[in-house]
Each structure stands twice: as C-alpha cells, then as structure tokens.
Design an enzyme around this catalytic site. Structure first.
Site, PDB file in Angstrom:
ATOM      1  N   GLY A  31       1.812   1.070   7.448  1.00 25.22           N
ATOM      2  CA  GLY A  31       2.285   0.418   8.669  1.00 25.22           C
ATOM      3  C   GLY A  31       3.196  -0.763   8.392  1.00 25.22           C
ATOM      4  O   GLY A  31       3.702  -0.932   7.281  1.00 25.22           O
ATOM      5  N   LEU A  33       6.191  -1.129   9.631  1.00 27.53           N
ATOM      6  CA  LEU A  33       7.297  -0.296   9.155  1.00 27.53           C
ATOM      7  C   LEU A  33       8.630  -1.044   9.096  1.00 27.53           C
ATOM      8  O   LEU A  33       8.901  -1.924   9.911  1.00 27.53           O
ATOM      9  CB  LEU A  33       7.432   0.920  10.083  1.00 27.53           C
ATOM     10  CG  LEU A  33       6.142   1.744  10.240  1.00 27.53           C
ATOM     11  CD1 LEU A  33       6.360   2.861  11.243  1.00 27.53           C
ATOM     12  CD2 LEU A  33       5.669   2.300   8.906  1.00 27.53           C
ATOM     13  N   GLY A  36      13.067   1.121   5.214  1.00 22.20           N
ATOM     14  CA  GLY A  36      12.702   2.000   4.103  1.00 22.20           C
ATOM     15  C   GLY A  36      11.797   3.126   4.589  1.00 22.20           C
ATOM     16  O   GLY A  36      12.053   4.308   4.341  1.00 22.20           O
ATOM     17  N   HIS A  37      10.737   2.760   5.331  1.00 24.58           N
ATOM     18  CA  HIS A  37       9.829   3.779   5.881  1.00 24.58           C
ATOM     19  C   HIS A  37      10.597   4.737   6.796  1.00 24.58           C
ATOM     20  O   HIS A  37      10.401   5.943   6.761  1.00 24.58           O
ATOM     21  CB  HIS A  37       8.731   3.134   6.733  1.00 24.58           C
ATOM     22  CG  HIS A  37       7.765   2.282   5.978  1.00 24.58           C
ATOM     23  ND1 HIS A  37       7.696   0.921   6.148  1.00 24.58           N
ATOM     24  CD2 HIS A  37       6.830   2.592   5.064  1.00 24.58           C
ATOM     25  CE1 HIS A  37       6.747   0.430   5.371  1.00 24.58           C
ATOM     26  NE2 HIS A  37       6.207   1.416   4.700  1.00 24.58           N
ATOM     27  N   GLN A 148      11.382   5.589  -3.589  1.00 23.97           N
ATOM     28  CA  GLN A 148      11.624   5.235  -4.996  1.00 23.97           C
ATOM     29  C   GLN A 148      11.283   3.774  -5.277  1.00 23.97           C
ATOM     30  O   GLN A 148      11.047   3.396  -6.413  1.00 23.97           O
ATOM     31  CB  GLN A 148      13.082   5.506  -5.368  1.00 23.97           C
ATOM     32  CG  GLN A 148      13.328   5.379  -6.881  1.00 23.97           C
ATOM     33  CD  GLN A 148      14.767   5.172  -7.254  1.00 23.97           C
ATOM     34  OE1 GLN A 148      15.621   5.933  -6.819  1.00 23.97           O
ATOM     35  NE2 GLN A 148      15.048   4.132  -8.042  1.00 23.97           N
ATOM     36  N   ASP A 150       8.610   2.274  -4.795  1.00 22.04           N
ATOM     37  CA  ASP A 150       7.317   2.317  -5.487  1.00 22.04           C
ATOM     38  C   ASP A 150       7.376   3.477  -6.488  1.00 22.04           C
ATOM     39  O   ASP A 150       6.673   4.480  -6.345  1.00 22.04           O
ATOM     40  CB  ASP A 150       6.193   2.529  -4.472  1.00 22.04           C
ATOM     41  CG  ASP A 150       6.092   1.379  -3.495  1.00 22.04           C
ATOM     42  OD1 ASP A 150       5.813   0.265  -3.921  1.00 22.04           O
ATOM     43  OD2 ASP A 150       6.340   1.595  -2.294  1.00 22.04           O
ATOM     44  N   GLN A 153       4.205   4.670  -8.304  1.00 25.00           N
ATOM     45  CA  GLN A 153       3.344   5.387  -7.347  1.00 25.00           C
ATOM     46  C   GLN A 153       3.850   6.820  -7.128  1.00 25.00           C
ATOM     47  O   GLN A 153       3.071   7.784  -7.157  1.00 25.00           O
ATOM     48  CB  GLN A 153       3.325   4.630  -6.025  1.00 25.00           C
ATOM     49  CG  GLN A 153       2.768   5.418  -4.853  1.00 25.00           C
ATOM     50  CD  GLN A 153       2.600   4.580  -3.600  1.00 25.00           C
ATOM     51  OE1 GLN A 153       1.670   3.787  -3.525  1.00 25.00           O
ATOM     52  NE2 GLN A 153       3.464   4.739  -2.617  1.00 25.00           N
ATOM     53  N   SER A 186       7.383  -4.357   3.275  1.00 21.80           N
ATOM     54  CA  SER A 186       6.577  -5.032   4.309  1.00 21.80           C
ATOM     55  C   SER A 186       6.239  -6.444   3.868  1.00 21.80           C
ATOM     56  O   SER A 186       6.058  -7.340   4.690  1.00 21.80           O
ATOM     57  CB  SER A 186       5.283  -4.248   4.555  1.00 21.80           C
ATOM     58  OG  SER A 186       5.583  -2.927   4.901  1.00 21.80           O
ATOM     59  N   ARG A 187       6.162  -6.649   2.557  1.00 23.64           N
ATOM     60  CA  ARG A 187       5.770  -7.966   2.044  1.00 23.64           C
ATOM     61  C   ARG A 187       6.919  -8.984   2.099  1.00 23.64           C
ATOM     62  O   ARG A 187       6.686 -10.165   1.842  1.00 23.64           O
ATOM     63  CB  ARG A 187       5.212  -7.838   0.621  1.00 23.64           C
ATOM     64  CG  ARG A 187       3.814  -7.211   0.587  1.00 23.64           C
ATOM     65  CD  ARG A 187       3.184  -7.290  -0.788  1.00 23.64           C
ATOM     66  NE  ARG A 187       1.776  -6.926  -0.758  1.00 23.64           N
ATOM     67  CZ  ARG A 187       1.287  -5.731  -1.152  1.00 23.64           C
ATOM     68  NH1 ARG A 187       2.113  -4.787  -1.580  1.00 23.64           N
ATOM     69  NH2 ARG A 187      -0.016  -5.494  -1.113  1.00 23.64           N
TER      70      ARG A 187
HETATM   71  O1  PAF Z   1       3.033   3.141  -0.356  1.00 19.72           O
HETATM   72  C1  PAF Z   1       2.136   2.893   0.482  1.00 19.72           C
HETATM   73  O2  PAF Z   1       2.367   2.375   1.577  1.00 19.72           O
HETATM   74  C2  PAF Z   1       0.689   3.216   0.118  1.00 19.72           C
HETATM   75  O3  PAF Z   1       0.456   2.991  -1.224  1.00 19.72           O
HETATM   76  C3  PAF Z   1       0.258   4.628   0.535  1.00 19.72           C
HETATM   77  C4  PAF Z   1       1.054   5.699  -0.205  1.00 19.72           C
HETATM   78  C5  PAF Z   1       0.450   4.806   2.030  1.00 19.72           C
HETATM   79  C6  PAF Z   1      -1.221   4.830   0.217  1.00 19.72           C
HETATM   80  O4  PAF Z   1      -2.012   3.926   0.899  1.00 19.72           O
END
Ligand code: PAF
Length: 282
Positions: A31, A33, A36-37, A148, A150, A153, A186-187
């Site tokens: 969330g 958002l 990027g999202h 990308q 993250d 991740q 978001s940060r």
């Molecule tokens: O990238 C994120 O926002 C989180 O790490 C994710 C993939 C939604 C998992 O909580």
C-alpha cells in the site's frame, strides 16, 4: 472494482476466473502506492484479463526495530488510485485474516537472501518469501509483477517460484524515478525537503558507476570508492552498503564481467533508501 477482505472469498473468485480461462495478473504491495506501484499495475493489466492488487503490510518482514507500526498507510487514497487505473480486485486482508495464529512455516531462499539487504535485515526476505507464497496460494495468479527497485527481492521470488514449481510468470519491471532521479518509494515520505534533494545523489552515484564501467573500469573497489566519495561530499547520507554483485547469483564481484547489479542502501535521517542499476559490462 471489488475489495475482497477474506481469503476464502478471494480463493473462490480466483478458482472461478481460472475455470473461465481468464488470465490473472497480480501485483502484491504494502500500500501507500506511488508511481512505481502504478507502473507495475499497468504492466499486470496489459498482460492479463483480470488484475488483482493486494495491499497488506506484512509484519513478518519487519525487524523488531523497524517501522512496521509507523509504515505509511492510506487505503482510501490507494483505492482511488487503483480504481482510476481500472484494477478489478483489491485483496485487502487484515493481519488476523492472514495470520490467525502464529505462522510456524516459513519459506527461506538461501544464499540469495544472505547478502546485500539480507545481511543487515535478518529474517526480512524469509518474511517476504513466506507472505508472497501465501498470497500466490490465495490469489492464484498466472503472472505477478515486481519492481526492479527491490532487485534482491525480485530475484529471490523468481528463484522461489522456480524451486517450488509455482506456475507463475514473474515479471521484473523497471524502476520509476522522479524527474530528479530519486527512485519512487513509499518510504520517501520520511524525507524532509533537504534530505529529498540530497537523496538525488544516489542515482547520480549509480550513473557514475555505470559510466566508469562503460569506459572500461573493471575494478569494483575503485568504482565503489568513487561512489562513496560522491555521496559523502554531496550529501549527509549515511551509507549502509554499496556493492557490485552478479546480476543473477547476487554474489559480490571483485573484477567486473558480464551483467552486474550495483546496489546501495543509504540512510537519510530515518529513511533507509535502496536503489540499484543493472550494467552489462560487455
Ligand atoms: O515489495 C513489497 O511491497 C513487499 O515486500 C511485498 C512483495 C508486497 C511483500 O510484502
């Protein structure tokens, strides 16, 4: 647009969609958002018949001293943004719905989770892999899109999907930046005006590294030294790490060859910002 809060209901919808032969595209988020999202959502929409976005701030992936309780949340705003984009379903479960009792099972993607952010955030990627597995089992997507920004991740999720035989195509989408180069996050909300200006040095340092490689430099140490010099002279940022790693294995490289990822994490005030760039060294 539908907001689904219950796992049972989400699974039932996903089963029905699959029965109808619909392609489910999925973007998991926490969330608050940003552009990027939204770019991930646009990709998911283009590649699917039905687009699902989850919003869930996952406690498992936050360390005890991290910002779980203060992580920015604004469902009303998120819903408006996703409605405008034509998202079909928002999966918005409560913490109780996802973790009705302590979760004794976890998913660990070894090696890839150990370096970079994993070194300073123990347990973080285990928390991410576990929630993403749960969300994949609930939303049952054919396609899932990760950013990308993250990068570690995204690589971990790709490997998890391969190792555990999920029938899901993982798409890694480019980082979206503000005009000044700052990666959307978001940060970024934690940054004051001065820090926000100074944080633009991060992308400058990544571009400097790319330029050095393109001009023939192959020694990672020398590149990192120049990046550190730029960041510390032009900002008050406190460097957590700067590393050059193999783009696939995430193993640190001393002498650059093939495709590498230059990744960094730097504190500006209480905001820990991460960013990276991929470079093909030729
Ligand atoms: O990238 C994120 O926002 C989180 O790490 C994710 C993939 C939604 C998992 O909580």
């Amino acid at each position: 647009m539908r907001v689904v809060k219950k796992i049972k209901e989400m699974k039932k919808i996903a089963d029905q969609l699959r029965k109808e032969g619909k392609i489910i595209g999925f973007v998991p988020t926490m969330g608050y958002l940003h552009e990027g999202h939204l770019s991930l959502v646009k990709i998911a929409k283009r590649k699917s018949d039905v687009c699902v976005v989850s919003i869930f701030v996952n406690p498992l992936q936050f360390g005890p001293k991290e910002d779980y309780h203060t992580y920015p949340r604004n469902f009303k705003r998120d819903k408006k943004l996703l409605t405008a984009l034509g998202v079909d379903i928002i999966f918005y479960p409560s913490e109780k719905e996802i973790y009705p009792e302590p979760c004794l099972t976890s998913v660990q993607v070894k090696k890839l989770s150990e370096g970079l952010c994993g070194r300073v955030r123990p347990g973080h990627f285990e928390g991410v892999a576990t929630i993403v597995t749960k969300l994949f089992n609930i939303v049952k997507p054919h396609i899932a899109v990760f950013g990308q920004k993250d990068y570690q991740q995204a690589i971990i999720i790709k490997k998890m999907v391969k190792d555990l035989n999920f029938d899901i195509k993982i798409i890694i989408a480019p980082t979206i930046r503000e005009k000044n180069g700052l990666a959307c996050s978001s940060r970024n909300i934690y940054l004051n005006e001065k820090e926000r200006k100074e944080a633009t040095v991060l992308y400058q340092s990544l571009r400097l590294a790319k330029k050095m490689i393109k001009e023939g430099e192959r020694n990672s140490e020398r590149i990192i030294k120049e990046m550190k010099k730029l960041i510390t002279t032009k900002s008050s940022g406190k460097i957590d790490y700067i590393e050059i790693v193999d783009a696939k294995t995430l193993a640190p490289v001393k002498k650059i060859s093939g495709k590498v990822c230059i990744a960094l994490a730097v504190f500006f005030g209480k905001a820990r910002l991460i960013d990276n760039i991929l470079v093909q060294s030729g």
